[in-house]
Design an enzyme around this catalytic site. Structure first.
Site, PDB file in Angstrom:
ATOM      1  N   GLY A 299      32.567 -49.579  63.902  1.00  0.00           N
ATOM      2  CA  GLY A 299      33.667 -49.340  64.833  1.00  0.00           C
ATOM      3  C   GLY A 299      34.982 -49.241  64.097  1.00  0.00           C
ATOM      4  N   GLY A 303      38.156 -49.555  69.994  1.00  0.00           N
ATOM      5  CA  GLY A 303      38.412 -50.658  70.930  1.00  0.00           C
ATOM      6  C   GLY A 303      39.507 -50.343  71.934  1.00  0.00           C
ATOM      7  CB  CYS A 306      41.882 -50.187  68.684  1.00  0.00           C
ATOM      8  SG  CYS A 306      40.581 -51.351  68.539  1.00  0.00           S
ATOM      9  CG  ASP A 339      33.159 -54.399  67.192  1.00  0.00           C
ATOM     10  OD1 ASP A 339      33.551 -54.602  68.354  1.00  0.00           O
ATOM     11  OD2 ASP A 339      33.741 -54.866  66.184  1.00  0.00           O
ATOM     12  CE1 TYR A 386      39.998 -58.266  74.294  1.00  0.00           C
ATOM     13  CE2 TYR A 386      40.479 -56.095  75.183  1.00  0.00           C
ATOM     14  CZ  TYR A 386      39.792 -56.906  74.301  1.00  0.00           C
ATOM     15  OH  TYR A 386      38.897 -56.348  73.417  1.00  0.00           O
ATOM     16  N   GLY A 388      44.645 -57.321  71.103  1.00  0.00           N
ATOM     17  CA  GLY A 388      44.011 -56.951  69.844  1.00  0.00           C
ATOM     18  C   GLY A 388      44.287 -58.014  68.795  1.00  0.00           C
ATOM     19  CG  MET A 389      41.303 -60.335  67.060  1.00  0.00           C
ATOM     20  SD  MET A 389      42.047 -61.867  67.648  1.00  0.00           S
ATOM     21  CE  MET A 389      41.855 -62.890  66.179  1.00  0.00           C
ATOM     22  NE  ARG A 402      38.564 -57.266  62.357  1.00  0.00           N
ATOM     23  CZ  ARG A 402      38.232 -56.321  63.243  1.00  0.00           C
ATOM     24  NH1 ARG A 402      39.110 -55.832  64.061  1.00  0.00           N
ATOM     25  NH2 ARG A 402      36.997 -55.887  63.282  1.00  0.00           N
TER      26      ARG A 402
END
Ligand code: XMP
Length: 490
Positions: A299, A303, A306, A339, A386, A388-389, A402
């Site tokens: 992925g 996302g 993303c 993912d 919610y 994104g990291m 990341r």
């Protein structure tokens, strides 16, 4: 002369909405479809579904719920190592036959003290042990009841039952139940060397395990647990491994990077757990990873939160990415996880048709009770956060390695994700029921009874823009919300 330069002779890459499964002759009813799969070389699941390693999706509660329903939760790494170890232990212990962390009483406590302690710890009985953990008796709410009000200051040694039925560590659930039946009791202390307490089996625990007959468990019967580690976080990897994690996920936005591959290889050599490497999206990356990894995760930018593709201009539409990686991984018998980007059960089963063994979802689960964070109300509707990291918020809380380049200072983040709200959805159980139910129906349309058979048998057709429009409800006004379709996720 040529109208195009060589540079523009480019292959096309497809994603979920570009394809549909071609219906085939079938003898398979959806409820006969077997969804068992492998998430990594040594870890099996009963449903091919993982919850994402994101700080608004997976902590211990989600991990427990996912494993109880046959899938796997992957703990995020935006928590310190000690907290991660505790969360792994919480998942591993949730449904254990033998409770190891037993609440005990001492014979010289008062009945009142023990009553308060049992209340606080949420148990209805406790073995009474001496200084060397030898079992002296057992005390339960029933033993205590006659002492309340009038005998509260009496000692536990008075009130306890001193004839205790115990069992050795290798007791099975069946044998424990037989003991309970025979002696009309609800808990059996587990002892070694005659009378040293090492655990406890309870009737409630046994019944709870029965309720989850689809649960994904390890060889000892404990729930399976997954956790994310950074590609250079050897210490976190070691700690998670020692805590008993089953699958470690090397968590990186672009794993096809020399340093990441080298370091992941080192981590893999150091731990007992299976190691899944990701994310990747091409054949060449897969060829590197399958050389040492127990699984690969695909992925690059699909996302829902993303912005990688928009910010960096790089990415790979997900159906093509999964099928390219699966071409290589299947030759090495290494499982593939798709993912990101999954909005509907149909997307999930298309990912499997493209060659994935399991799918990972973030936004699909972020609105459930088991995801971290509280419910917020906006304009009378309920939501959960919610993000994104690689969003500013998540990076500020420390989890952004990341997406972070080393030299970046706080105010210079170049985020690759957004912060959002997602509709509140209630328990994860009903979300999973819809997701897996839709996937089973997809297996029915293709006539495949198992995941491996489905991967072999399924074929895609290409869908035009008109075909895609035809797929969604059209020319009507939806009056009642369906539990598995929302035009918003479009
Ligand atoms: P869904 O579509 O299920 O996707 O919500 C979840 C997956 O998205 C990835 N992820 C990110 N990708 N920037 C990205 O480009 C981010 O900030 C980000 N956060 C998560 C991740 O692979 C997750 O499982």
């Amino acid at each position: 002369s040529e109208p195009f330069s060589e540079k523009l002779r480019v292959p096309e890459a497809l994603t979920f909405d570009d394809v549909l499964l071609r219906p085939k002759e079938s003898r398979v009813e959806p409820d006969e479809a077997d969804t068992a799969t492998r998430v990594s070389t040594n870890v099996e699941l009963n449903v091919p579904v993982l919850s994402a390693a994101m700080d608004t999706v997976t902590e211990g509660d989600m991990g427990i719920a996912m494993a109880r329903h046959g899938g796997l939760g992957v703990l995020h790494r935006n928590m310190d190592v000690e907290t991660m170890v505790e969360e792994i232990e919480r998942i591993k212990r949730a449904d254990e036959l033998i409770i190891r962390d037993v609440v005990t009483a001492s014979p010289d406590q008062t009945v009142r003290e023990v009553d308060e302690m049992m209340d606080r710890r949420g148990v209805s009985g406790a073995p009474v042990v001496g200084d060397d953990d030898e079992v002296l008796g057992i005390i339960s709410a029933t033993d205590i009841r006659p002492y309340l009000e009038v005998g509260e200051e009496d000692l536990v040694s008075e009130a306890m039952t001193d004839e205790v039925v115990t069992a050795p560590e290798d007791v099975t659930a069946r044998e424990a139940l037989e003991l309970m039946y025979e002696h009309k009791i609800e808990r059996v202390p587990i002892v070694e060397n005659g009378d040293r307490l090492i655990g406890l089996v309870t009737m409630q625990g046994i019944l709870q395990r029965r309720e989850y007959d689809q649960a994904a468990r390890d060889d000892e019967g404990a729930l399976v647990a997954g956790a994310a580690v950074g590609p250079f976080e050897l210490d976190r990897a070691r700690a998670a491994d020692e805590a008993g994690v089953d699958v470690l996920f090397i968590d990186c936005a672009h794993a096809h990077n020399r340093n990441v591959i080298d370091s992941s290889r080192e981590i893999e050599a150091e731990v007992d757990a299976d190691v899944v490497v990701g994310n990747i999206g091409t054949r060449e990356a897969a060829a590197e990873a399958v050389d040492f990894a127990d699984g690969v995760k695909v992925g690059i930018g699909p996302g829902s939160i993303c912005t990688t593709r928009i910010v960096t201009g790089a990415g790979m539409p997900q159906i093509t990415a999964v099928s390219q990686v699966a071409d290589v991984a299947s030759q090495h018998d290494v499982p593939v996880i798709a993912d990101g980007g999954i909005r509907y059960s149909g997307d999930a089963i298309k990912a499997i048709a493209a060659g994935a063994d399991a799918v990972m979802l973030g936004s699909y689960f972020a609105g459930t009770d088991e995801a971290p964070g509280r419910v917020i109300t906006m304009n009378g509707k309920k939501y959960k956060q919610y993000r994104g990291m690689g969003s500013v918020g998540a990076m500020n809380e420390g989890g952004g390695e990341r997406y972070l380049k080393e030299e970046e200072e706080d105010e210079e983040f170049v985020p690759e994700g957004v912060e959002a709200a997602t509709p509140y959805k209630g328990s994860v159980q009903s979300e999973l029921h819809q997701l897996v139910g839709g996937m089973r129906s997809g297996m029915g349309y293709v006539g495949a009874e198992t995941i491996p058979e489905f991967k072999d048998r399924s074929e895609f057709v290409r869908v035009s823009a008109a075909g895609q429009q035809e797929s969604h409800p059209h020319d009507v006004m939806i009056t009642d919300e369906a539990p598995n379709y929302s035009p918003d996720s479009n």
